[in-house]
Design a protein around this motif. Structure first.
Motif, PDB file in Angstrom:
ATOM      1  N   TYR A 159       0.830  -1.208   0.000  1.00 38.06           N
ATOM      2  CA  TYR A 159       0.000   0.000   0.000  1.00 38.06           C
ATOM      3  C   TYR A 159       0.867   1.263   0.000  1.00 38.06           C
ATOM      4  O   TYR A 159       0.668   2.168  -0.817  1.00 38.06           O
ATOM      5  CB  TYR A 159      -0.926   0.006   1.216  1.00 38.06           C
ATOM      6  N   VAL A 215       1.354   4.069  -2.972  1.00 39.11           N
ATOM      7  CA  VAL A 215       1.074   5.488  -2.745  1.00 39.11           C
ATOM      8  C   VAL A 215       2.316   6.342  -3.000  1.00 39.11           C
ATOM      9  O   VAL A 215       2.220   7.428  -3.577  1.00 39.11           O
ATOM     10  CB  VAL A 215       0.542   5.701  -1.310  1.00 39.11           C
ATOM     11  N   HIS A 229      -2.281   8.742  -7.319  1.00 41.26           N
ATOM     12  CA  HIS A 229      -2.991   8.835  -6.056  1.00 41.26           C
ATOM     13  C   HIS A 229      -3.558  10.234  -5.845  1.00 41.26           C
ATOM     14  O   HIS A 229      -4.637  10.395  -5.290  1.00 41.26           O
ATOM     15  CB  HIS A 229      -2.068   8.449  -4.895  1.00 41.26           C
ATOM     16  N   GLU A 230      -2.839  11.252  -6.293  1.00 40.50           N
ATOM     17  CA  GLU A 230      -3.311  12.621  -6.118  1.00 40.50           C
ATOM     18  C   GLU A 230      -4.484  12.947  -7.036  1.00 40.50           C
ATOM     19  O   GLU A 230      -5.348  13.735  -6.684  1.00 40.50           O
ATOM     20  CB  GLU A 230      -2.166  13.603  -6.359  1.00 40.50           C
ATOM     21  N   ALA A 288      -6.663  10.725  -8.014  1.00 42.54           N
ATOM     22  CA  ALA A 288      -7.770   9.824  -7.716  1.00 42.54           C
ATOM     23  C   ALA A 288      -8.842  10.558  -6.913  1.00 42.54           C
ATOM     24  O   ALA A 288      -8.553  11.514  -6.176  1.00 42.54           O
ATOM     25  CB  ALA A 288      -7.273   8.618  -6.917  1.00 42.54           C
ATOM     26  N   THR A 289     -10.042  10.106  -7.055  1.00 44.55           N
ATOM     27  CA  THR A 289     -11.135  10.694  -6.291  1.00 44.55           C
ATOM     28  C   THR A 289     -11.046  10.215  -4.841  1.00 44.55           C
ATOM     29  O   THR A 289     -10.296   9.281  -4.527  1.00 44.55           O
ATOM     30  CB  THR A 289     -12.489  10.268  -6.880  1.00 44.55           C
ATOM     31  N   GLU A 290     -11.807  10.863  -3.989  1.00 41.97           N
ATOM     32  CA  GLU A 290     -11.823  10.444  -2.587  1.00 41.97           C
ATOM     33  C   GLU A 290     -12.311   9.010  -2.457  1.00 41.97           C
ATOM     34  O   GLU A 290     -11.785   8.237  -1.663  1.00 41.97           O
ATOM     35  CB  GLU A 290     -12.712  11.386  -1.766  1.00 41.97           C
ATOM     36  N   ARG A 346      -9.459   6.661  -3.318  1.00 44.62           N
ATOM     37  CA  ARG A 346      -8.473   6.566  -2.232  1.00 44.62           C
ATOM     38  C   ARG A 346      -9.003   5.709  -1.090  1.00 44.62           C
ATOM     39  O   ARG A 346      -8.282   4.881  -0.535  1.00 44.62           O
ATOM     40  CB  ARG A 346      -8.130   7.955  -1.716  1.00 44.62           C
ATOM     41  N   LEU A 376      -8.951   2.040  -2.096  1.00 42.23           N
ATOM     42  CA  LEU A 376      -7.619   1.450  -2.008  1.00 42.23           C
ATOM     43  C   LEU A 376      -7.262   1.123  -0.564  1.00 42.23           C
ATOM     44  O   LEU A 376      -6.765   0.033  -0.262  1.00 42.23           O
ATOM     45  CB  LEU A 376      -6.582   2.405  -2.617  1.00 42.23           C
ATOM     46  N   LEU A 377      -7.533   2.056   0.331  1.00 50.34           N
ATOM     47  CA  LEU A 377      -7.252   1.817   1.747  1.00 50.34           C
ATOM     48  C   LEU A 377      -8.140   0.708   2.288  1.00 50.34           C
ATOM     49  O   LEU A 377      -7.679  -0.175   3.023  1.00 50.34           O
ATOM     50  CB  LEU A 377      -7.453   3.105   2.545  1.00 50.34           C
ATOM     51  N   TRP A 421      -4.611  13.732   2.944  1.00 51.00           N
ATOM     52  CA  TRP A 421      -4.172  12.342   2.883  1.00 51.00           C
ATOM     53  C   TRP A 421      -2.747  12.135   3.380  1.00 51.00           C
ATOM     54  O   TRP A 421      -2.395  11.022   3.792  1.00 51.00           O
ATOM     55  CB  TRP A 421      -4.352  11.795   1.471  1.00 51.00           C
ATOM     56  N   HIS A 441      -2.003   9.144   5.888  1.00 48.71           N
ATOM     57  CA  HIS A 441      -0.955   8.140   5.649  1.00 48.71           C
ATOM     58  C   HIS A 441       0.082   8.126   6.756  1.00 48.71           C
ATOM     59  O   HIS A 441       0.569   7.055   7.136  1.00 48.71           O
ATOM     60  CB  HIS A 441      -0.296   8.377   4.295  1.00 48.71           C
TER      61      HIS A 441
END
Length: 143
Positions: A22, A26, A33-34, A36-38, A41, A44-45, A112, A116
């Motif tokens: 992960y 990232v 990743h930046e 990507a939509t909320e 994200r 993925l998490l 984020w 992270h």
């Protein structure tokens, strides 16, 4: 091998594989990743967390079916001391990291990056906790 020791091995391996992948994803693809939509994200998490839960769940099922019913798992004073020592050290690591995340990072980063960093602090504390458990069972506890 004790069940606590075997679980510590599985948990460390699962943390290393899942969150290693992960954090590498990232870090190595920050542009993806930046942009990507909320929801992307969070997905993925969430996928990383579900994968971690599946690995540990399968381990618990295997341990349950392999357990010898004639031989109960007894927790003695040494096991409690090992757990207390590892938990204490992991707590200090977690608190130190969370002070940085909560008191320093809001002035330098946001969103984020803070999520992270907090997640990394939790994973690091878990690695310290279960790593110290393994060391204590393998080499003995030095109080």
């Amino acid at each position: 091998m004790l069940p606590q020791e075997r679980f510590a091995y599985v948990w460390l391996a699962a943390l290393a594989l899942v969150f290693g992948a992960y954090f590498i994803a990232v870090a190595l693809v920050p542009a993806a990743h930046e942009t990507a939509t909320e929801l992307g994200r969070i997905t993925l998490l969430g996928a990383a967390l579900v994968l971690l839960a599946l690995v540990v769940g399968v381990d618990r099922l295997v341990a349950h079916f392999r357990a010898d019913e004639d031989e109960p798992v007894i927790t003695d004073e040494r096991d409690l001391l090992v757990k207390q020592h590892a938990t204490s050290a992991a707590y200090y690591v977690l608190i130190a990291c969370m002070i940085v995340v909560g008191c320093v990072m809001p002035f330098e980063a946001g969103g984020w990056d803070i999520v992270h960093a907090a997640l990394f602090a939790i994973v690091l504390a878990e690695v310290v906790h279960h790593g110290l458990i393994l060391i204590a069972y393998r080499r003995g506890l030095r109080a």
